[in-house]
Motif scaffolding. Structure first.
Motif, PDB file in Angstrom:
ATOM      1  N   THR A  87      -8.162   5.871   2.292  1.00 19.84           N
ATOM      2  CA  THR A  87      -7.229   6.967   2.012  1.00 19.84           C
ATOM      3  C   THR A  87      -5.928   6.441   1.421  1.00 19.84           C
ATOM      4  O   THR A  87      -5.394   6.995   0.443  1.00 19.84           O
ATOM      5  N   LEU A  88      -5.399   5.376   2.009  1.00 16.07           N
ATOM      6  CA  LEU A  88      -4.172   4.774   1.485  1.00 16.07           C
ATOM      7  C   LEU A  88      -4.388   4.225   0.081  1.00 16.07           C
ATOM      8  O   LEU A  88      -3.522   4.349  -0.794  1.00 16.07           O
ATOM      9  N   GLN A  89      -5.546   3.635  -0.123  1.00 17.57           N
ATOM     10  CA  GLN A  89      -5.878   3.075  -1.427  1.00 17.57           C
ATOM     11  C   GLN A  89      -5.893   4.173  -2.495  1.00 17.57           C
ATOM     12  O   GLN A  89      -5.329   4.020  -3.586  1.00 17.57           O
ATOM     13  N   THR A  90      -6.523   5.297  -2.165  1.00 18.43           N
ATOM     14  CA  THR A  90      -6.586   6.418  -3.107  1.00 18.43           C
ATOM     15  C   THR A  90      -5.197   6.969  -3.403  1.00 18.43           C
ATOM     16  O   THR A  90      -4.870   7.274  -4.556  1.00 18.43           O
ATOM     17  N   ALA A  91      -4.347   7.077  -2.370  1.00 21.02           N
ATOM     18  CA  ALA A  91      -2.981   7.568  -2.584  1.00 21.02           C
ATOM     19  C   ALA A  91      -2.194   6.633  -3.488  1.00 21.02           C
ATOM     20  O   ALA A  91      -1.460   7.073  -4.386  1.00 21.02           O
ATOM     21  N   ALA A  92      -2.333   5.319  -3.256  1.00 18.86           N
ATOM     22  CA  ALA A  92      -1.608   4.354  -4.091  1.00 18.86           C
ATOM     23  C   ALA A  92      -2.023   4.474  -5.544  1.00 18.86           C
ATOM     24  O   ALA A  92      -1.183   4.440  -6.451  1.00 18.86           O
ATOM     25  N   LEU A  93      -3.312   4.630  -5.789  1.00 17.54           N
ATOM     26  CA  LEU A  93      -3.826   4.666  -7.157  1.00 17.54           C
ATOM     27  C   LEU A  93      -3.550   5.996  -7.852  1.00 17.54           C
ATOM     28  O   LEU A  93      -3.182   6.022  -9.030  1.00 17.54           O
ATOM     29  N   ASN A  94      -3.716   7.093  -7.128  1.00 18.58           N
ATOM     30  CA  ASN A  94      -3.684   8.405  -7.773  1.00 18.58           C
ATOM     31  C   ASN A  94      -2.377   9.153  -7.613  1.00 18.58           C
ATOM     32  O   ASN A  94      -1.970   9.876  -8.518  1.00 18.58           O
ATOM     33  N   ARG A  95      -1.724   9.023  -6.470  1.00 14.21           N
ATOM     34  CA  ARG A  95      -0.495   9.780  -6.264  1.00 14.21           C
ATOM     35  C   ARG A  95       0.728   8.993  -6.703  1.00 14.21           C
ATOM     36  O   ARG A  95       1.609   9.510  -7.383  1.00 14.21           O
ATOM     37  N   PHE A  96       0.773   7.722  -6.345  1.00 10.80           N
ATOM     38  CA  PHE A  96       1.892   6.878  -6.765  1.00 10.80           C
ATOM     39  C   PHE A  96       1.624   6.211  -8.117  1.00 10.80           C
ATOM     40  O   PHE A  96       2.560   5.820  -8.813  1.00 10.80           O
ATOM     41  N   ILE A 136       8.074   4.019  -0.204  1.00 14.62           N
ATOM     42  CA  ILE A 136       6.797   3.346   0.031  1.00 14.62           C
ATOM     43  C   ILE A 136       6.618   2.985   1.499  1.00 14.62           C
ATOM     44  O   ILE A 136       5.522   3.100   2.062  1.00 14.62           O
ATOM     45  N   ASP A 137       7.698   2.553   2.135  1.00  9.68           N
ATOM     46  CA  ASP A 137       7.617   2.044   3.500  1.00  9.68           C
ATOM     47  C   ASP A 137       7.580   3.145   4.552  1.00  9.68           C
ATOM     48  O   ASP A 137       7.335   2.874   5.724  1.00  9.68           O
ATOM     49  N   ASP A 138       7.838   4.369   4.146  1.00  2.52           N
ATOM     50  CA  ASP A 138       7.930   5.466   5.098  1.00  2.52           C
ATOM     51  C   ASP A 138       6.552   6.113   5.305  1.00  2.52           C
ATOM     52  O   ASP A 138       5.902   6.523   4.352  1.00  2.52           O
ATOM     53  N   ASP A 139       6.129   6.237   6.543  1.00  2.00           N
ATOM     54  CA  ASP A 139       4.817   6.819   6.837  1.00  2.00           C
ATOM     55  C   ASP A 139       4.708   8.262   6.352  1.00  2.00           C
ATOM     56  O   ASP A 139       3.608   8.729   6.025  1.00  2.00           O
ATOM     57  N   ALA A 140       5.842   8.970   6.294  1.00  2.00           N
ATOM     58  CA  ALA A 140       5.801  10.367   5.854  1.00  2.00           C
ATOM     59  C   ALA A 140       5.310  10.497   4.417  1.00  2.00           C
ATOM     60  O   ALA A 140       4.756  11.537   4.035  1.00  2.00           O
TER      61      ALA A 140
END
Length: 478
Positions: A6-15, A343-347
């Protein structure tokens, strides 16, 4: 707890800008992958050889002078800029330059291995929007992104702000190049000439203060619409930046910069902005005001909100915005600190964080997912963006393109995306199976279930890829 996938997908697609083949193998830790992109590197080679603002404005001036000579039946059609090229050929060359700039921008976006930084470039370009539907800015939006935004995207906001506000694109788009102080030497000289001629009307109407740039600096670029400024602050800032302009036509032969300060047009005297007094100091007066605006708490909140709004969600968590703004102020306006705080914030990584793709996001993510190669002059891409409602560098407003699902998810917009998905699928030459492309682009969770079944049942690889690009899952940056 979010999973690695999930984090990987967010890094690639959202950020980022969407996954390319092999990206998932490179993203071992999502936050580390984003942080690594914030390290300075040499400028992209993709933009080497593109003409700068000085060259473009010099050519535009030569074109206009040649057209004027042509209309006056001067033969041969020579001009003060010393260029005997026919006006038609000049105009074609200017159009070719503009298309080369757009082509380089999207070619780089389609293949960059630093997509987080590229998304940040596009974010700031939209934050400091100029629109090429206004003739004075037609040639300068893409050069402003290259010359003022890219070099400062990882630096201090103060430097980014000064670079943008002194760029000819912004000065011409918001009319500051024509702004003249009411008590300036130039106006007083005009008044004396008018008096000698017996002209009781005084100063010619074409000379006067223009508040456009000052207003947008306060409302859009720094404090925000609720940032606590008043109309008098707009007027005082407008007076402080009188004289900030571009060379005159007769000056282009010797010009080395597309920005000039004209002391004769500058409004003399001290200025008071947001309760702070700035002594008369010529050009430096306006620069001092901008430096203070860059570190104002309202500016910190405005920038933090807009960045979280773009990267995280249409309604970003207020606590996240406050933490980002605090990090920005503690660092003295360092943009890297602002990005790192997000980036560092869990929110910023919560399951509710998601953004609907703008047409540009949709297009770039499809190019990256399918490995689509862009032609040198991608007229088809330009037409596609226009048809989807987000023509390149044409937001038609200093506020930039909108950035919420409500702005882009109408029925007609979605219908156009389905049509565009078919056109894009025609250009995918990737040898991988559509299911493999989908897994790389969206991750296993998104491809499981109905989408995966639809891809397997498609009548051809081209039909499957068109289904992928038009699917609801592909429309969101999750």
């Amino acid at each position: 707890m979010a999973t690695h996938a999930t984090l990987q997908t967010a890094a690639l697609n959202r950020f980022g800008l969407g996954a390319m083949p092999g990206d998932r193998d490179r993203v071992l830790d999502a936050r580390d992958w984003l942080r690594a992109q914030l390290r300075p590197v040499p400028p992209p080679r993709m933009f080497d050889g593109l003409p700068g603002s000085v060259a473009l404005l010099r050519r535009q001036t030569a074109y206009r002078l040649a057209r004027r000579a042509e209309r006056n039946d001067d033969s041969p059609a020579s001009n003060d800029a010393g260029d005997d090229t026919p006006p038609g050929a000049m105009q074609q060359a200017l159009r070719r330059d503009a298309m080369d700039d757009i082509a380089a921008r999207y070619r780089h976006a389609a293949i960059t291995d630093r997509p987080f930084v590229e998304r940040l470039v596009h974010f700031w370009s939209n934050h400091f929007a100029i629109s090429i539907d206004k003739n004075s800015a037609r040639l300068l939006a893409a050069p402003m992104e290259r010359e003022a935004i890219r070099p400062h995207v990882l630096g201090n906001f103060r430097d980014l702000l000064l670079a943008v506000e002194t760029h000819p694109g912004m000065l011409l788009y918001l009319d500051n190049a024509a702004s003249v102080g009411e008590e300036s030497m130039l106006v007083r000289r005009q008044q004396r000439r008018a008096a000698r001629r017996g002209d009781t009307d005084g100063t010619p109407r074409r000379l006067g203060l223009n508040e456009n740039l000052a207003r947008e600096i306060l409302e859009l670029h720094t404090l925000g619409v609720d940032g606590g400024y008043a109309q008098q602050d707009v007027v005082e800032l407008a007076r402080a930046i009188t004289g900030w302009g571009t060379p005159l036509p007769r000056e282009w032969d010797s010009a080395t910069s597309a920005y000039v300060f004209r002391p004769g047009a500058h409004e003399p005297g001290a200025r008071t902005v947001l309760g702070r007094r700035y002594a008369e100091d010529g050009e430096a007066q306006g620069r001092a005001i901008l430096r203070d605006l860059a570190l104002h708490p309202a500016t910190a909140r405005h920038l933090a909100f807009k960045l979280a709004w773009h990267m995280v969600a249409d309604a970003p968590p207020p606590a996240l915005v406050e933490r980002m703004a605090a990090a920005y102020l503690r660092s003295g306006g360092e943009l890297g600190a602002l990005y790192a705080a997000m980036i560092d914030d869990d929110a910023a990584w919560s399951g509710e964080a998601r953004k609907f793709k703008t047409p540009q996001d949709f297009l770039v993510s499809a190019l990256r997912a399918g490995g689509v190669a862009l032609e040198r002059r991608p007229q088809a891409l330009v037409r596609l963006l226009q048809g989807l409602g987000q023509p390149a560098f044409m937001p038609r407003s200093p506020a930039g393109f909108p950035d919420t699902a409500d702005d882009w998810a109408s029925g007609d917009s979605l219908r156009k995306r389905v049509q565009a998905a078919g056109l894009l699928a025609d250009h995918v030459s990737d040898a991988r199976a559509p299911q493999a492309i989908a897994l790389d682009a969206l991750g296993a969770d998104a491809v499981a279930g109905l989408l995966g079944d639809s891809l397997r049942r498609a009548g051809s690889p081209r039909e499957a890829i068109a289904l992928l690009f038009s699917s609801p899952a592909f429309q969101w940056r999750v």
